[in-house]
Design an enzyme around this catalytic site. Sequence first.
Site, PDB file in Angstrom:
ATOM      1  N   HIS A 116       0.834  -1.201   0.000  1.00 45.58           N
ATOM      2  CA  HIS A 116       0.000   0.000   0.000  1.00 45.58           C
ATOM      3  C   HIS A 116       0.873   1.257   0.000  1.00 45.58           C
ATOM      4  O   HIS A 116       1.991   1.260   0.538  1.00 45.58           O
ATOM      5  CB  HIS A 116      -0.912   0.027   1.232  1.00 45.58           C
ATOM      6  CG  HIS A 116      -2.032  -0.954   1.169  1.00 45.58           C
ATOM      7  ND1 HIS A 116      -3.360  -0.590   1.154  1.00 45.58           N
ATOM      8  CD2 HIS A 116      -2.021  -2.318   1.112  1.00 45.58           C
ATOM      9  CE1 HIS A 116      -4.118  -1.675   1.108  1.00 45.58           C
ATOM     10  NE2 HIS A 116      -3.318  -2.739   1.085  1.00 45.58           N
ATOM     11  N   HIS A 131      -6.155 -11.105   5.581  1.00 47.86           N
ATOM     12  CA  HIS A 131      -4.996 -11.957   5.268  1.00 47.86           C
ATOM     13  C   HIS A 131      -4.126 -12.225   6.498  1.00 47.86           C
ATOM     14  O   HIS A 131      -3.062 -11.638   6.689  1.00 47.86           O
ATOM     15  CB  HIS A 131      -4.184 -11.471   4.066  1.00 47.86           C
ATOM     16  CG  HIS A 131      -3.865 -10.014   3.984  1.00 47.86           C
ATOM     17  ND1 HIS A 131      -3.266  -9.302   4.994  1.00 47.86           N
ATOM     18  CD2 HIS A 131      -4.044  -9.123   2.976  1.00 47.86           C
ATOM     19  CE1 HIS A 131      -3.088  -8.060   4.623  1.00 47.86           C
ATOM     20  NE2 HIS A 131      -3.562  -7.918   3.402  1.00 47.86           N
ATOM     21  N   ARG A 175       6.039 -13.818  24.507  1.00 46.91           N
ATOM     22  CA  ARG A 175       5.583 -12.879  25.542  1.00 46.91           C
ATOM     23  C   ARG A 175       4.648 -11.795  25.020  1.00 46.91           C
ATOM     24  O   ARG A 175       4.117 -11.021  25.802  1.00 46.91           O
ATOM     25  CB  ARG A 175       6.802 -12.245  26.243  1.00 46.91           C
ATOM     26  CG  ARG A 175       7.488 -13.227  27.200  1.00 46.91           C
ATOM     27  CD  ARG A 175       8.694 -12.606  27.883  1.00 46.91           C
ATOM     28  NE  ARG A 175       9.819 -12.444  26.958  1.00 46.91           N
ATOM     29  CZ  ARG A 175      10.678 -13.425  26.645  1.00 46.91           C
ATOM     30  NH1 ARG A 175      10.527 -14.632  27.170  1.00 46.91           N
ATOM     31  NH2 ARG A 175      11.669 -13.198  25.818  1.00 46.91           N
ATOM     32  N   ASP A 211      -7.002 -12.196  -2.638  1.00 50.84           N
ATOM     33  CA  ASP A 211      -6.232 -10.958  -2.748  1.00 50.84           C
ATOM     34  C   ASP A 211      -5.786 -10.764  -4.193  1.00 50.84           C
ATOM     35  O   ASP A 211      -4.691 -10.298  -4.483  1.00 50.84           O
ATOM     36  CB  ASP A 211      -5.023 -10.990  -1.806  1.00 50.84           C
ATOM     37  CG  ASP A 211      -4.468  -9.607  -1.489  1.00 50.84           C
ATOM     38  OD1 ASP A 211      -5.142  -8.604  -1.802  1.00 50.84           O
ATOM     39  OD2 ASP A 211      -3.345  -9.525  -0.948  1.00 50.84           O
ATOM     40  N   LEU A 245       5.705  -8.774  -2.015  1.00 57.47           N
ATOM     41  CA  LEU A 245       4.447  -9.341  -2.474  1.00 57.47           C
ATOM     42  C   LEU A 245       3.443  -8.225  -2.724  1.00 57.47           C
ATOM     43  O   LEU A 245       3.323  -7.290  -1.935  1.00 57.47           O
ATOM     44  CB  LEU A 245       3.882 -10.322  -1.447  1.00 57.47           C
ATOM     45  CG  LEU A 245       4.580 -11.688  -1.336  1.00 57.47           C
ATOM     46  CD1 LEU A 245       4.008 -12.472  -0.170  1.00 57.47           C
ATOM     47  CD2 LEU A 245       4.423 -12.478  -2.627  1.00 57.47           C
ATOM     48  N   ALA A 246       2.702  -8.330  -3.819  1.00 57.08           N
ATOM     49  CA  ALA A 246       1.719  -7.315  -4.189  1.00 57.08           C
ATOM     50  C   ALA A 246       0.433  -8.007  -4.584  1.00 57.08           C
ATOM     51  O   ALA A 246       0.152  -8.215  -5.763  1.00 57.08           O
ATOM     52  CB  ALA A 246       2.248  -6.454  -5.333  1.00 57.08           C
TER      53      ALA A 246
END
Length: 381
Positions: A142, A215, A226, A273, A306-307
């Site tokens: 984005h 996603h 933790r 996606d 990744l797109a």
Amino acid sequence: MATRIINATLPATDNGWLHNASLTIGGGKITALDFSPTPVIEQGAVDLNGARLLPGFIDTQVNGGGGVLFNDEPSLAGLRTISEAHRAFGTTGLLPTLISDDLAVMERAIAAVDKAFASGLPGILGIHLEGPFLNSERKGVHNPDKFRLIDNNALNLLCSLQHGVTLVTLAPETTTPDIIKKLRTHGVIVAAGHTAATYGQTRLALDNGVTSFTHLFNAMTPMSSREPGVVGAALEDTGSWCGIIVDGFHVHPATLRNALNAKAKGKMILVTDAMPSVGAENKRFQLNGETITAEGGRCATATGTLAGSDLDMFSAVSNTVDKLRCSWPEAGRMASQYPAEMLGLEKTYGAISCGKSADFVVLNERDQLQEVWQQGVRYTQ
């Protein structure tokens, strides 16, 4: 005029199959469903000769298809191209998804979806606005220059769709519980995604109206010993849904298998996606001024980020069978019944039963997609 389908095999409520099913379709819906102990002979009926059916797929995250990116063409014509491209892979209902953009583009996208309903365009169930209310620490592909807070103008816009479902992905730490409550009051489905929230912040958002995660594992704080993070909160919560991209690139299959075992049954949904490359010969497209290439099923920038994906929903279901070791009926439910429930559309979509939309896919004996039925209309491969 009614259509009769005979000798179909339907998924059972468990992981088995029900044989010798006959369906009657009228007005785009299933009007009758019955079973026979033996194959049926019926003149004029569509005889499937025992082929297996799955409910038509519902994809809540579709950025594009058929060479069109929704951001670039937020119009009725763009929606038609995207919908038709994905129907060829068994998707009979989808949420066109707008990647973070200006409010003016969001307004055009919402207007286009309303036009789709007014024109009777099949397959469009609403809109998914993925951003721009996200955290730049988890921006993914984005454009952070588009990111903003939810003010009154944005809030009104998010609640402005007249027809169908609105799904908004936001980073809960960038807004307030009060705004999440207001969105829910107006019927907007709120998902957490592209977020650097802590476990505590995520739990607070869940308590105030967040009902899904966009996603899972990607662009969110991971679970550690933790600090459970967003992933830990998502897997622990029994009431929310998690979208997963089963393409072998976004998340390791072993991680997804563990997540399936941890999450309440019925709360994992398949999403693609998908980008414009799905259903298109051209496997390159532009996003935020960058060239994205789909190669070997993987969509990425020149630097390897990744797109989105080059994944279609039938491949997602098939991968879920092969990589996540699910049965075909359960993988089918992850792509139909469960997303319908997430969207509040389970009375109309998501299963092959009386009164629901006549949307289903037909598998041949080699587990390949043979044909698609959408609102009672047959599309052969």
